[in-house]
Design a protein around this motif. Structure first.
Motif, PDB file in Angstrom:
ATOM      1  N   GLN A   1     -34.260  33.353  -5.604  1.00  0.00           N
ATOM      2  CA  GLN A   1     -35.347  32.828  -6.437  1.00  0.00           C
ATOM      3  C   GLN A   1     -35.609  31.362  -6.144  1.00  0.00           C
ATOM      4  O   GLN A   1     -36.759  30.918  -6.120  1.00  0.00           O
ATOM      5  N   THR A   2     -34.562  30.612  -5.907  1.00  0.00           N
ATOM      6  CA  THR A   2     -34.704  29.194  -5.592  1.00  0.00           C
ATOM      7  C   THR A   2     -35.492  29.011  -4.297  1.00  0.00           C
ATOM      8  O   THR A   2     -36.384  28.162  -4.207  1.00  0.00           O
ATOM      9  N   ILE A   3     -35.183  29.833  -3.304  1.00  0.00           N
ATOM     10  CA  ILE A   3     -35.915  29.793  -2.037  1.00  0.00           C
ATOM     11  C   ILE A   3     -37.368  30.201  -2.261  1.00  0.00           C
ATOM     12  O   ILE A   3     -38.294  29.533  -1.798  1.00  0.00           O
TER      13      ILE A   3
ATOM     14  N   TYR B   1     -27.048  24.363  -4.492  1.00  0.00           N
ATOM     15  CA  TYR B   1     -26.348  25.567  -4.053  1.00  0.00           C
ATOM     16  C   TYR B   1     -25.771  25.377  -2.652  1.00  0.00           C
ATOM     17  O   TYR B   1     -24.662  25.811  -2.362  1.00  0.00           O
ATOM     18  N   PHE B   2     -26.528  24.733  -1.802  1.00  0.00           N
ATOM     19  CA  PHE B   2     -26.081  24.489  -0.437  1.00  0.00           C
ATOM     20  C   PHE B   2     -24.813  23.636  -0.439  1.00  0.00           C
ATOM     21  O   PHE B   2     -23.838  23.941   0.247  1.00  0.00           O
ATOM     22  N   LYS B   3     -24.800  22.584  -1.251  1.00  0.00           N
ATOM     23  CA  LYS B   3     -23.632  21.697  -1.330  1.00  0.00           C
ATOM     24  C   LYS B   3     -22.411  22.412  -1.912  1.00  0.00           C
ATOM     25  O   LYS B   3     -21.280  22.127  -1.529  1.00  0.00           O
ATOM     26  N   GLU B   4     -22.629  23.333  -2.831  1.00  0.00           N
ATOM     27  CA  GLU B   4     -21.523  24.042  -3.476  1.00  0.00           C
ATOM     28  C   GLU B   4     -20.929  25.158  -2.616  1.00  0.00           C
ATOM     29  O   GLU B   4     -19.804  25.591  -2.849  1.00  0.00           O
ATOM     30  N   GLN B   5     -21.681  25.633  -1.639  1.00  0.00           N
ATOM     31  CA  GLN B   5     -21.311  26.854  -0.950  1.00  0.00           C
ATOM     32  C   GLN B   5     -19.939  26.808  -0.277  1.00  0.00           C
ATOM     33  O   GLN B   5     -19.176  27.758  -0.359  1.00  0.00           O
TER      34      GLN B   5
ATOM     35  N   ARG C   1     -30.119  26.537   4.765  1.00  0.00           N
ATOM     36  CA  ARG C   1     -29.812  25.465   5.735  1.00  0.00           C
ATOM     37  C   ARG C   1     -31.046  25.173   6.608  1.00  0.00           C
ATOM     38  O   ARG C   1     -31.394  24.023   6.838  1.00  0.00           O
ATOM     39  N   ASN C   2     -31.718  26.221   7.034  1.00  0.00           N
ATOM     40  CA  ASN C   2     -32.924  26.045   7.854  1.00  0.00           C
ATOM     41  C   ASN C   2     -34.053  25.400   7.058  1.00  0.00           C
ATOM     42  O   ASN C   2     -34.771  24.540   7.574  1.00  0.00           O
ATOM     43  N   ILE C   3     -34.202  25.801   5.821  1.00  0.00           N
ATOM     44  CA  ILE C   3     -35.234  25.197   4.947  1.00  0.00           C
ATOM     45  C   ILE C   3     -34.905  23.723   4.738  1.00  0.00           C
ATOM     46  O   ILE C   3     -35.787  22.866   4.794  1.00  0.00           O
TER      47      ILE C   3
ATOM     48  N   ALA D   1     -33.208  21.733   6.683  1.00  0.00           N
ATOM     49  CA  ALA D   1     -33.470  20.991   7.926  1.00  0.00           C
ATOM     50  C   ALA D   1     -34.962  20.795   8.155  1.00  0.00           C
ATOM     51  O   ALA D   1     -35.414  19.712   8.519  1.00  0.00           O
ATOM     52  N   THR D   2     -35.733  21.845   7.913  1.00  0.00           N
ATOM     53  CA  THR D   2     -37.187  21.796   8.127  1.00  0.00           C
ATOM     54  C   THR D   2     -37.853  20.801   7.190  1.00  0.00           C
ATOM     55  O   THR D   2     -38.819  20.144   7.557  1.00  0.00           O
ATOM     56  N   ASN D   3     -37.329  20.708   5.959  1.00  0.00           N
ATOM     57  CA  ASN D   3     -37.945  19.836   4.953  1.00  0.00           C
ATOM     58  C   ASN D   3     -37.235  18.495   4.800  1.00  0.00           C
ATOM     59  O   ASN D   3     -37.517  17.759   3.868  1.00  0.00           O
ATOM     60  N   ASN D   4     -36.293  18.211   5.700  1.00  0.00           N
ATOM     61  CA  ASN D   4     -35.545  16.946   5.653  1.00  0.00           C
ATOM     62  C   ASN D   4     -34.949  16.677   4.287  1.00  0.00           C
ATOM     63  O   ASN D   4     -35.071  15.576   3.748  1.00  0.00           O
ATOM     64  N   LEU D   5     -34.284  17.679   3.736  1.00  0.00           N
ATOM     65  CA  LEU D   5     -33.681  17.521   2.392  1.00  0.00           C
ATOM     66  C   LEU D   5     -32.269  16.971   2.497  1.00  0.00           C
ATOM     67  O   LEU D   5     -31.559  17.203   3.400  1.00  0.00           O
TER      68      LEU D   5
END
Length: 174
Positions: A118-120, A131-135, A166-168, A170-174
């Motif tokens: 849902q977040t994506i 979520y990425f940091k917690e994974q 991870r790809n999102i 990188a693509t969005n410079n987050l």
């Protein structure tokens, strides 16, 4: 126990709670759908309906036990965050309970998959980052190669979503 009873109970006790701009039932249905897509056992499906009731509603372990039995109460209790000063502390305190109950782990993985999907979909990049940091810690604390085949499948789905995140990122410079 019937799924209808768990669904009705969960929707009733969550009341007017929202999942973003949607009724909370949207989230519960998403979590259940993940479990159903893998044909997970009934206790896990019921746990998916009930997973946030102790944490987010005026419901106790005893209420779940009385309505649904000890085994389901244990699953719901295991995924219920412990108290802590912040999210990280709450999660670290909760992981041992989840790890000790593989059905609870399956429920938690279904929840995490539904949340990440849902977040994506909603492009909520702040939550995606969280979520990425917690994974890494999430997987380090909860993964075992000895899990049953369905739990391993859930880990695979989650790993694929994390890679997508991870790809999102990188693509969005987050």
């Amino acid at each position: 126990m019937t799924e209808i009873k768990a669904k009705e109970f969960a929707i009733r006790v969550h009341g007017e709670q929202q999942y973003g701009a949607r009724p909370y039932s949207f989230h519960l249905e998403s979590v259940v759908q993940v479990a159903k897509e893998l044909n997970l056992e009934n206790d896990i499906i019921l746990g998916c309906w009930l997973h946030d009731t102790i944490e987010d509603c005026d419901v106790s372990y005893q209420d779940i036990k009385r309505e649904f039995g000890r085994d389901l109460a244990e699953i719901v209790f295991a995924v219920t965050d412990e108290l802590g000063r912040n999210r990280k502390e709450r999660k670290v305190k909760t992981y041992p309970k989840i790890k000790a109950n593989e059905k609870a782990l399956s429920v938690k993985l279904c929840d995490r998959i539904a949340n990440l999907n849902q977040t994506i979909s909603d492009e909520k990049f702040d939550l995606l980052s969280m979520y990425f940091k917690e994974q890494q810690e999430f997987k380090e604390k909860l993964y075992s190669p000895e899990h049953n085949v369905n739990t391993i499948k859930l880990w695979g789905i989650l790993d694929d979503l994390v890679e997508k995140a991870r790809n999102i990122k990188a693509t969005n410079n987050l």
